[in-house]
Design an enzyme around this catalytic site. Structure first.
Site, short mmCIF file in Angstrom:
data_model
loop_
_atom_site.label_atom_id
_atom_site.label_comp_id
_atom_site.label_asym_id
_atom_site.label_seq_id
_atom_site.Cartn_x
_atom_site.Cartn_y
_atom_site.Cartn_z
N TYR A 101 -4.19 8.03 1.43
CA TYR A 101 -2.94 8.74 1.74
C TYR A 101 -3.27 10.11 2.31
CZ TYR A 101 -0.84 5.12 -1.18
OH TYR A 101 -0.45 3.90 -1.69
N ASN A 124 7.67 0.85 3.63
CA ASN A 124 7.37 0.00 4.79
C ASN A 124 7.93 -1.40 4.54
OD1 ASN A 124 6.21 -1.50 6.86
ND2 ASN A 124 4.23 -1.60 5.84
N CYS A 132 0.18 -1.52 5.48
CA CYS A 132 0.15 -0.56 4.37
C CYS A 132 -0.82 -1.01 3.28
CB CYS A 132 1.55 -0.34 3.81
SG CYS A 132 2.39 -1.83 3.29
N HIS A 133 -1.24 -2.28 3.31
CA HIS A 133 -2.22 -2.75 2.33
C HIS A 133 -3.58 -2.09 2.54
CE1 HIS A 133 -2.69 -5.50 5.77
NE2 HIS A 133 -3.96 -5.58 5.41
N GLU A 159 -9.69 -9.58 5.20
CA GLU A 159 -10.07 -8.79 6.37
C GLU A 159 -11.56 -8.47 6.36
OE1 GLU A 159 -7.48 -5.45 7.08
OE2 GLU A 159 -5.70 -6.73 7.16
#
Length: 164
Positions: A101, A124, A132-133, A159
């Site tokens: 953040y 979001n 946002c993950h 990912e």
């Protein structure tokens, strides 16, 4: 702006993720949310996906197959100017990479806006597509995720594996 809303679903490959509900107006996607398959009410009208939803379903399939690292979809979620700024920053976090953040606040030119960034991140409505993950705590810990930490953990592992 046309307010007609269509919706459809996407079933991701991992049962852990549940089901993804996609909403779109004629202008673009308005919401992408995780739901439990049991949350689909049989009294609901049958999904009638529009072109935006079909394109989203295709790109989600590519993402889960490890073939897509960035989404190219028309977005039409309602938000404040600040939320839009934060969400644009989220979209700039590369596939398989995380940011804090504080990193996002600094990129926005206001390092003290960490809590405001967290609040905008939490609002979001476009899960996965606006990633946002990929936002974690400054110490590297997994922090809250509207879809639940198990989903966040799965997406980050997916990912990392696809990037390797």
């Amino acid at each position: 702006m046309n307010s007609a809303v269509a919706f459809g679903y996407y079933k991701p490959p991992a049962i852990t993720l549940g089901l993804i509900r996609i909403q779109a107006s004629n202008d673009g996607l308005t919401a992408i949310t995780f739901i439990e398959p049991t949350a689909v009410d049989t009294a609901d009208p049958a999904p009638q996906p529009n072109a935006h939803i079909r394109l989203c379903q295709q790109q989600l399939a590519e993402y889960f197959a490890g073939q897509r690292t960035r989404f190219e979809l028309p977005l039409a979620a309602r938000s404040t100017t600040f939320q839009q700024q934060v969400w644009r920053q989220l979209c700039d976090i590369p596939f398989g990479v995380t940011a804090s953040y504080a990193d996002i606040a600094t990129r926005l030119g206001n390092p003290r806006a960490v809590r405001a960034v967290g609040a905008a991140n939490g609002r979001n409505p476009l899960a996965i597509v606006v990633p946002c993950h990929r936002v974690i705590g400054r110490d590297g810990s997994l922090t809250g995720y509207a879809g639940g930490l198990a989903r966040k953990r799965w997406l980050l592992a997916h990912e990392a594996a696809a990037r390797a």
